[in-house]
Design an enzyme around this catalytic site. Structure first.
Site, mmCIF file in Angstrom:
data_model
loop_
_atom_site.group_PDB
_atom_site.id
_atom_site.type_symbol
_atom_site.label_atom_id
_atom_site.label_comp_id
_atom_site.label_asym_id
_atom_site.label_seq_id
_atom_site.Cartn_x
_atom_site.Cartn_y
_atom_site.Cartn_z
ATOM 1 N N ILE A 11 0.823 -1.224 0.000
ATOM 2 C CA ILE A 11 0.000 0.000 0.000
ATOM 3 C C ILE A 11 0.852 1.267 0.000
ATOM 4 C CG2 ILE A 11 -2.014 -1.111 1.036
ATOM 5 C CD1 ILE A 11 -1.242 0.289 3.688
ATOM 6 N N ASN A 68 12.775 -7.887 5.645
ATOM 7 C CA ASN A 68 13.115 -7.179 6.875
ATOM 8 C C ASN A 68 12.816 -8.102 8.054
ATOM 9 O OD1 ASN A 68 13.665 -4.815 5.366
ATOM 10 N ND2 ASN A 68 11.492 -4.289 5.385
ATOM 11 N N HIS A 99 7.337 -11.812 5.337
ATOM 12 C CA HIS A 99 6.946 -11.387 3.996
ATOM 13 C C HIS A 99 8.170 -10.971 3.205
ATOM 14 C CE1 HIS A 99 6.712 -7.808 6.581
ATOM 15 N NE2 HIS A 99 6.934 -7.059 5.510
ATOM 16 N N LEU A 100 8.107 -11.232 1.907
ATOM 17 C CA LEU A 100 9.144 -10.818 0.975
ATOM 18 C C LEU A 100 8.630 -9.616 0.202
ATOM 19 C CD1 LEU A 100 10.057 -14.244 -0.727
ATOM 20 C CD2 LEU A 100 10.892 -13.351 1.441
ATOM 21 N N HIS A 101 9.398 -8.538 0.185
ATOM 22 C CA HIS A 101 9.096 -7.402 -0.684
ATOM 23 C C HIS A 101 9.730 -7.703 -2.038
ATOM 24 C CE1 HIS A 101 7.823 -4.335 2.359
ATOM 25 N NE2 HIS A 101 8.530 -5.112 3.161
#
Length: 118
Positions: A33, A92, A105-107
């Protein structure tokens, strides 16, 4: 296993809206987002794992599937092909690692530079 108070668990369950990129039995992907790049989405395991710090050998298959899925989704979402194009994967971990949501989570970020961050 999920955490009823976790933002990403709520998104995966459909209790909060998201712009979905992909979903299968183990993985949910959706647009960030607050994107840092022209293409910026998250790959999230449906299993609630708080961070990389809690990953063990039993998670190797899941993480391998997430990493193998990232290149296909990056291209589908508009990243230019390798080698001139490409994308970045960032994970992170913990407060000092910049993790804001405590669900692994993977960005996946890509697209023409310069990016907002990084």
């Amino acid at each position: 296993m999920h955490d009823p108070n976790c933002l990403f668990c709520k998104i995966i369950a459909g209790r909060l809206p998201s712009k979905k990129v992909h979903e299968d039995e183990e993985i949910f992907a959706f647009h960030d987002i607050h994107p840092w790049a022209p293409v910026h989405f998250l790959l999230v395991p449906k299993l609630h794992i708080p961070s990389m710090a809690q990953v063990d050998a039993g998670h190797a298959g899941l993480l391998g599937r997430m990493m193998a899925l990232a290149p296909r989704l990056a291209l589908e979402q508009g990243c230019n092909p390798y080698p001139e194009g490409g994308f970045r994967i960032v994970v992170n971990t913990g407060g000092e690692g910049g993790q804001e949501i405590h669900h692994l989570h993977l960005h996946v970020m890509g697209g023409p530079r310069p990016w907002l961050k990084g």
